[in-house]
Design a protein around this motif. Structure first.
Motif, PDB file in Angstrom:
ATOM      1  N   SER A 126      31.033  26.317  13.713  1.00  0.00           N
ATOM      2  CA  SER A 126      32.309  25.973  13.072  1.00  0.00           C
ATOM      3  C   SER A 126      33.340  27.079  13.294  1.00  0.00           C
ATOM      4  O   SER A 126      34.523  26.807  13.501  1.00  0.00           O
ATOM      5  CB  SER A 126      32.112  25.683  11.584  1.00  0.00           C
ATOM      6  OG  SER A 126      31.872  26.880  10.872  1.00  0.00           O
ATOM      7  N   LEU A 127      32.892  28.324  13.277  1.00  0.00           N
ATOM      8  CA  LEU A 127      33.819  29.441  13.519  1.00  0.00           C
ATOM      9  C   LEU A 127      34.334  29.426  14.958  1.00  0.00           C
ATOM     10  O   LEU A 127      35.513  29.665  15.221  1.00  0.00           O
ATOM     11  CB  LEU A 127      33.131  30.778  13.233  1.00  0.00           C
ATOM     12  CG  LEU A 127      32.823  31.088  11.774  1.00  0.00           C
ATOM     13  CD1 LEU A 127      31.970  32.349  11.676  1.00  0.00           C
ATOM     14  CD2 LEU A 127      34.096  31.249  10.959  1.00  0.00           C
ATOM     15  N   ALA A 128      33.431  29.140  15.878  1.00  0.00           N
ATOM     16  CA  ALA A 128      33.832  29.110  17.292  1.00  0.00           C
ATOM     17  C   ALA A 128      34.830  27.975  17.531  1.00  0.00           C
ATOM     18  O   ALA A 128      35.819  28.137  18.251  1.00  0.00           O
ATOM     19  CB  ALA A 128      32.595  28.929  18.170  1.00  0.00           C
TER      20      ALA A 128
ATOM     21  N   GLY B 154      39.351  21.964  14.063  1.00  0.00           N
ATOM     22  CA  GLY B 154      38.912  21.978  12.669  1.00  0.00           C
ATOM     23  C   GLY B 154      37.540  21.347  12.545  1.00  0.00           C
ATOM     24  O   GLY B 154      37.095  20.604  13.432  1.00  0.00           O
ATOM     25  N   SER B 155      36.885  21.638  11.439  1.00  0.00           N
ATOM     26  CA  SER B 155      35.593  21.007  11.183  1.00  0.00           C
ATOM     27  C   SER B 155      35.301  21.044   9.686  1.00  0.00           C
ATOM     28  O   SER B 155      35.924  21.811   8.948  1.00  0.00           O
ATOM     29  CB  SER B 155      34.467  21.724  11.950  1.00  0.00           C
ATOM     30  OG  SER B 155      34.252  23.020  11.425  1.00  0.00           O
ATOM     31  N   VAL B 156      34.384  20.197   9.303  1.00  0.00           N
ATOM     32  CA  VAL B 156      33.874  20.259   7.928  1.00  0.00           C
ATOM     33  C   VAL B 156      32.396  19.884   7.960  1.00  0.00           C
ATOM     34  O   VAL B 156      31.991  18.976   8.683  1.00  0.00           O
ATOM     35  CB  VAL B 156      34.678  19.344   6.970  1.00  0.00           C
ATOM     36  CG1 VAL B 156      34.618  17.882   7.368  1.00  0.00           C
ATOM     37  CG2 VAL B 156      34.203  19.530   5.522  1.00  0.00           C
TER      38      VAL B 156
ATOM     39  N   GLY C 251      39.949  36.229  11.037  1.00  0.00           N
ATOM     40  CA  GLY C 251      39.479  34.851  11.197  1.00  0.00           C
ATOM     41  C   GLY C 251      38.387  34.515  10.187  1.00  0.00           C
ATOM     42  O   GLY C 251      38.390  33.438   9.586  1.00  0.00           O
ATOM     43  N   LEU C 252      37.476  35.440  10.001  1.00  0.00           N
ATOM     44  CA  LEU C 252      36.391  35.219   9.035  1.00  0.00           C
ATOM     45  C   LEU C 252      36.946  35.141   7.610  1.00  0.00           C
ATOM     46  O   LEU C 252      36.534  34.298   6.811  1.00  0.00           O
ATOM     47  CB  LEU C 252      35.372  36.358   9.108  1.00  0.00           C
ATOM     48  CG  LEU C 252      34.518  36.423  10.366  1.00  0.00           C
ATOM     49  CD1 LEU C 252      33.703  37.710  10.387  1.00  0.00           C
ATOM     50  CD2 LEU C 252      33.586  35.219  10.443  1.00  0.00           C
TER      51      LEU C 252
ATOM     52  N   ALA D  89      28.163  30.385  21.056  1.00  0.00           N
ATOM     53  CA  ALA D  89      28.389  31.191  19.847  1.00  0.00           C
ATOM     54  C   ALA D  89      27.345  30.832  18.784  1.00  0.00           C
ATOM     55  O   ALA D  89      26.748  31.719  18.151  1.00  0.00           O
ATOM     56  CB  ALA D  89      29.801  30.953  19.309  1.00  0.00           C
ATOM     57  N   ALA D  90      27.102  29.544  18.619  1.00  0.00           N
ATOM     58  CA  ALA D  90      26.111  29.110  17.613  1.00  0.00           C
ATOM     59  C   ALA D  90      24.731  29.679  17.926  1.00  0.00           C
ATOM     60  O   ALA D  90      23.984  30.083  17.024  1.00  0.00           O
ATOM     61  CB  ALA D  90      26.054  27.581  17.579  1.00  0.00           C
ATOM     62  N   PHE D  91      24.405  29.717  19.215  1.00  0.00           N
ATOM     63  CA  PHE D  91      23.060  30.154  19.623  1.00  0.00           C
ATOM     64  C   PHE D  91      22.831  31.647  19.397  1.00  0.00           C
ATOM     65  O   PHE D  91      21.730  32.145  19.612  1.00  0.00           O
ATOM     66  CB  PHE D  91      22.802  29.836  21.104  1.00  0.00           C
ATOM     67  CG  PHE D  91      22.896  28.378  21.469  1.00  0.00           C
ATOM     68  CD1 PHE D  91      22.777  27.387  20.501  1.00  0.00           C
ATOM     69  CD2 PHE D  91      23.090  27.980  22.794  1.00  0.00           C
ATOM     70  CE1 PHE D  91      22.865  26.040  20.841  1.00  0.00           C
ATOM     71  CE2 PHE D  91      23.168  26.645  23.141  1.00  0.00           C
ATOM     72  CZ  PHE D  91      23.068  25.673  22.163  1.00  0.00           C
TER      73      PHE D  91
END
Ligand SMILES: Cc1cc2nc3c(=O)[nH]c(=O)nc-3n(C[C@H](O)[C@H](O)[C@H](O)COP(=O)(O)O)c2cc1C
Length: 193
Positions: A127-129, A136-138, A12-13, A38-40
């Motif tokens: 963004s990964l989570a 999707g994200s940008v 994934g990474l 996840a971000a935290f």
């Protein structure tokens, strides 16, 4: 020692891409809650937790576009109509836009630069989570991110620094293919001078 080997995580990474074209649905609040957890977990010197996220969805996106345009016009009255339109409509490019900023704390051992890095890691983790859940994200910035009038209009304080807008939704296109980079261009072995 516990170590969870997870080849799916590694793949994934290695295969992450952004998605500039996004549509509904956005993640629901439960899905967002998972992603924020996840971000935290971003690395964070001094556990200062500098990351902050402000969500805009639905009509809030129009309001955000109006605030950005008004504030940028205040700072740069010479903006063209096309530039103003771009600011007004920018947040409509995805069903969810997340303002990401760092709340910086004066600390004897943790300079602001480290707190910004931690916040960047948190945005990346988010963004990964999102991607792990199929969204999707940008990550975008632009001049508005660095304009004090915009900070004021968004209600940010003197110790806050915008690091970007994360556009989030369902990708309308497949992942683009990205050529693998050569390790030799970026990695070398230390040798004393
Ligand atoms: C801090 C930061 C700011 C960025 N700002 C923009 C931006 O304003 N506009 C843009 O097109 N891409 C911006 N990007 C890059 C995109 O997020 C994305 O990485 C780029 O389009 C390459 O696509 P990829 O992530 O699929 O490789 C920014 C990235 C970072 C980390």
């Amino acid at each position: 020692m516990t170590f969870i080997e997870n080849t799916d995580f590694l793949t994934g990474l290695q295969q992450r891409v952004s998605h500039p074209r996004l549509t509904a649905p956005a993640p629901n609040s439960d899905q967002m809650a998972s992603c924020y957890q996840a971000a935290f977990r971003a690395p964070d010197h001094g556990r200062l937790r500098p990351w902050r996220f402000v969500e805009a969805q639905g009509d809030q996106r129009q309001a955000l576009g109006a605030v950005l345009a008004q504030a940028m016009l205040l700072a740069q009255p010479e903006l063209t109509d096309a530039q103003v339109d771009k600011l007004v409509n920018g947040p409509l490019r995805a069903p969810l836009v997340i303002l990401c900023y760092a709340h910086l704390t004066e600390h004897p051992k943790v300079p602001a630069s480290e707190q910004l890095l931690a916040t960047g890691c948190a945005v990346y983790g988010l963004s990964l989570a999102l991607r792990a859940l199929g969204f999707g994200s940008v990550w975008r910035t632009g001049e508005s991110c660095y304009t004090p009038a915009v900070h004021r209009a968004l209600g940010l304080g003197a110790d806050d620094q915008l690091v970007g807008y994360l556009y989030v939704g369902t990708a309308t296109t497949a992942d683009k293919s990205v050529p693998e980079l050569s390790q030799d261009d970026f990695v070398s072995q230390f040798s004393p001078l």
